[in-house]
Design an enzyme around this catalytic site. Structure first.
Site, PDB file in Angstrom:
ATOM      1  CB  ILE A  13     -34.579  57.762  15.604  1.00 43.66           C
ATOM      2  CG1 ILE A  13     -32.990  58.419  16.965  1.00 43.66           C
ATOM      3  CG2 ILE A  13     -34.398  59.240  15.525  1.00 43.66           C
ATOM      4  CD1 ILE A  13     -32.228  56.045  16.446  1.00 43.66           C
ATOM      5  CE  LYS A  89     -29.691  57.431   8.396  1.00 40.41           C
ATOM      6  NZ  LYS A  89     -30.944  56.310   8.506  1.00 40.41           N
ATOM      7  CG  ASP A 167     -33.823  55.020   6.785  1.00 39.58           C
ATOM      8  OD1 ASP A 167     -33.934  56.143   6.874  1.00 39.58           O
ATOM      9  OD2 ASP A 167     -33.423  54.623   7.231  1.00 39.58           O
TER      10      ASP A 167
END
Ligand code: NAP
Length: 313
Positions: A13, A89, A167
């Site tokens: 990410i 997150k 997740d």
């Protein structure tokens, strides 16, 4: 003046979103990376946060892109160094750790921004506006994808604190908790954990309203779908409104009519908001999606399933 920012945890990410979005936002200047293995082109990289601090490089903020299980200690180290902190997150493995992180940021008078990327899109905003003041009595979340496509070689998601299918599932619940006019609660859940893993590969969740009114609200999450992604949320209200958020929340259908197809620029919006929070010296921490996921683990009936063969990167 641009905020000098370092990216910590140079994985998927960080490379896909954080680094490019920081580079194109004039409010930020990427000054460093922190990684045990990776590097970022054109900026110095350090093996640890302590090494970055020792270097005396000027830093205003960090983006923590590591898995949630290791974030609290890292966030504290950064806050203690006087840096503001943005986190990916899910924020932390438990609600307790998130509350502790929030309290630490407050004590250190630094900004903590716990991001929920799926919340940043115009269809989600429009759904929230349409549900304002309504009584929701129907919710159907279906969040299914192929773990080998989206998390290749990521061992941490199968370890305690890695969340498993919850997740990606928490992305759906971050949308739900944003648009619902009132909070919802977990009533029961079944959590399927492969015998060779610590975290779930599938979950079936039933929710309830807080006022005891009858409702039909469920979420179904599965990581074994190999025929593309299903990321959908349907909501119905007592007075007959039917909303359908498709394609991860980006397409909004109202009573059968497509009313919006949002163009996604989630991480561009996240960094625009981080700049506003830094300017205002305000934190943004919403624990509600994490609370729902925690409650699934708290109330869930565990089922041990077949071992799952996940692919290395
Ligand atoms: P990833 O590819 O595994 O990258 C995480 C990086 O964190 C690793 O490359 C590693 O970088 C660093 N790290 C530090 N301590 C670690 C530890 N104890 N165990 C494992 N890695 C550690 O994971 P990711 O997909 O980028 O996910 C990171 C976070 O972003 C997760 O919370 C995830 O939910 C969120 N997220 C992911 C996606 C996605 O598409 N993958 C989308 C949105 C949000 P170094 O080796 O450089 O230290």
């Amino acid at each position: 003046m641009a905020y000098k920012i370092a990216v910590v945890g140079i994985g998927k990410i960080a490379r896909d979103q954080h680094i490019p979005c920081i580079r194109k936002n004039r409010n930020f200047k990427l000054v460093a990376g922190v990684s045990r293995h990776g590097t970022i082109e054109d900026v110095p990289c350090f093996h640890s946060i302590a090494e970055l601090q020792k270097s005396k490089l000027a830093v205003d903020a960090v983006a923590l892109c590591t898995p949630p299980a290791v974030r609290l200690a890292m966030a504290r180290e950064c806050l203690d160094a006087g840096w503001h902190v943005l986190i990916e997150k899910p924020p932390t493995p438990t609600v307790g750790e998130l509350l502790a992180m929030e309290a630490h940021a407050k004590k250190k008078r630094r900004v903590l921004y716990a991001t929920w990327h799926s919340r940043y899109n115009k269809s989600v905003d429009e759904a929230k506006a349409k549900l304002k003041g309504k009584t929701v009595n129907f919710l159907r979340v279906v969040w299914k994808e192929d773990v080998n496509k989206w998390h290749p070689g990521q061992q941490w998601i199968w370890e305690p604190g890695g969340f498993g299918v919850l997740d990606p599932g928490i992305n759906a619940l971050s949308i739900v908790t944003k648009i619902m006019p009132e909070p919802i609660f977990v009533e029961e859940a079944t959590i399927e954990v492969p015998s060779n893993s610590a975290t779930p590969i599938a979950a079936e969740i039933r929710f309830k309203r807080g006022d005891g009114l009858s409702s039909d609200m469920t979420a179904s999450m599965d990581w074994r779908q190999t025929t593309g992604e299903t990321w959908e949320i349907e909501i119905g209200t007592k007075d007959g409104l039917k909303l359908h958020l498709k394609n991860g929340g980006s397409v909004l259908v109202v009573n059968g009519m497509t009313v919006r197809k949002a163009v996604l620029h989630e991480y561009e919006d996240i960094y625009a908001k981080f700049a506003r929070l830094l300017k205002a010296r305000k934190s943004d921490v919403d624990a509600s999606p994490l609370q729902l996921i925690s409650d699934c683990f708290m109330l869930g009936r565990p089922v041990v399933g077949k071992p799952f063969a996940w692919r290395d990167a």
